[in-house]
Design a protein around this motif. Sequence first.
Motif, PDB file in Angstrom:
ATOM      1  N   MET A   1      30.885  71.618  71.744  1.00 15.08           N
ATOM      2  CA  MET A   1      31.960  72.452  72.219  1.00 15.08           C
ATOM      3  C   MET A   1      31.450  73.891  72.282  1.00 15.08           C
ATOM      4  O   MET A   1      30.842  74.379  71.334  1.00 15.08           O
ATOM      5  CB  MET A   1      33.151  72.350  71.261  1.00 15.08           C
ATOM      6  CG  MET A   1      34.286  73.292  71.574  1.00 15.08           C
ATOM      7  SD  MET A   1      35.712  73.136  70.463  1.00 15.08           S
ATOM      8  CE  MET A   1      36.193  71.450  70.772  1.00 15.08           C
ATOM      9  N   GLU A  52      38.675  68.484  68.200  1.00 19.46           N
ATOM     10  CA  GLU A  52      38.609  67.247  68.990  1.00 19.46           C
ATOM     11  C   GLU A  52      39.644  66.236  68.496  1.00 19.46           C
ATOM     12  O   GLU A  52      40.252  65.519  69.287  1.00 19.46           O
ATOM     13  CB  GLU A  52      37.201  66.652  68.942  1.00 19.46           C
ATOM     14  CG  GLU A  52      36.154  67.474  69.653  1.00 19.46           C
ATOM     15  CD  GLU A  52      36.309  67.531  71.166  1.00 19.46           C
ATOM     16  OE1 GLU A  52      37.123  66.777  71.738  1.00 19.46           O
ATOM     17  OE2 GLU A  52      35.619  68.359  71.780  1.00 19.46           O
ATOM     18  N   ARG A  55      42.935  67.288  69.838  1.00 17.85           N
ATOM     19  CA  ARG A  55      43.016  66.973  71.270  1.00 17.85           C
ATOM     20  C   ARG A  55      43.330  65.498  71.475  1.00 17.85           C
ATOM     21  O   ARG A  55      44.151  65.129  72.321  1.00 17.85           O
ATOM     22  CB  ARG A  55      41.721  67.344  71.981  1.00 17.85           C
ATOM     23  CG  ARG A  55      41.784  66.982  73.454  1.00 17.85           C
ATOM     24  CD  ARG A  55      40.738  67.567  74.320  1.00 17.85           C
ATOM     25  NE  ARG A  55      39.370  67.418  73.887  1.00 17.85           N
ATOM     26  CZ  ARG A  55      38.337  67.772  74.648  1.00 17.85           C
ATOM     27  NH1 ARG A  55      38.533  68.273  75.851  1.00 17.85           N
ATOM     28  NH2 ARG A  55      37.109  67.616  74.213  1.00 17.85           N
TER      29      ARG A  55
END
Length: 118
Positions: A1, A52, A55
């Motif tokens: 990321m 993550e 998400r």
Amino acid sequence: MNNLELQALRYLFFLSVKESATWIAGDSDTETWSQWESGEKEIPEDIIVKMEALRLIRKERIAAIVHKINDRIGNNTMRYFTSFEDFLQVYPGGDFLQWKLYQSAAAELFSRNLERLC
């Protein structure tokens, strides 16, 4: 990321830098969070993993709601909680990040014209 992706996810989750530093990094260090987003410092792996995971939770919630919408007859309305306290009235076991993800999902579904907000 990378730093831009970190910032994009923070915006998507409706989190301020301060909220992210508090609830995700767990240290309230807004300066360090800002340095991650500006690219001045490398983003720690544990922060990437947490973002993550959030998400994925958001994606799964949206998919579950869309599935229910497809089986629903009548109006599609979803509560939009303007305060954490209002959220806790309906979801007493909820936490701050759950509220932010709920709001993010509600806004996404509204933007797709799948839900009206109430």
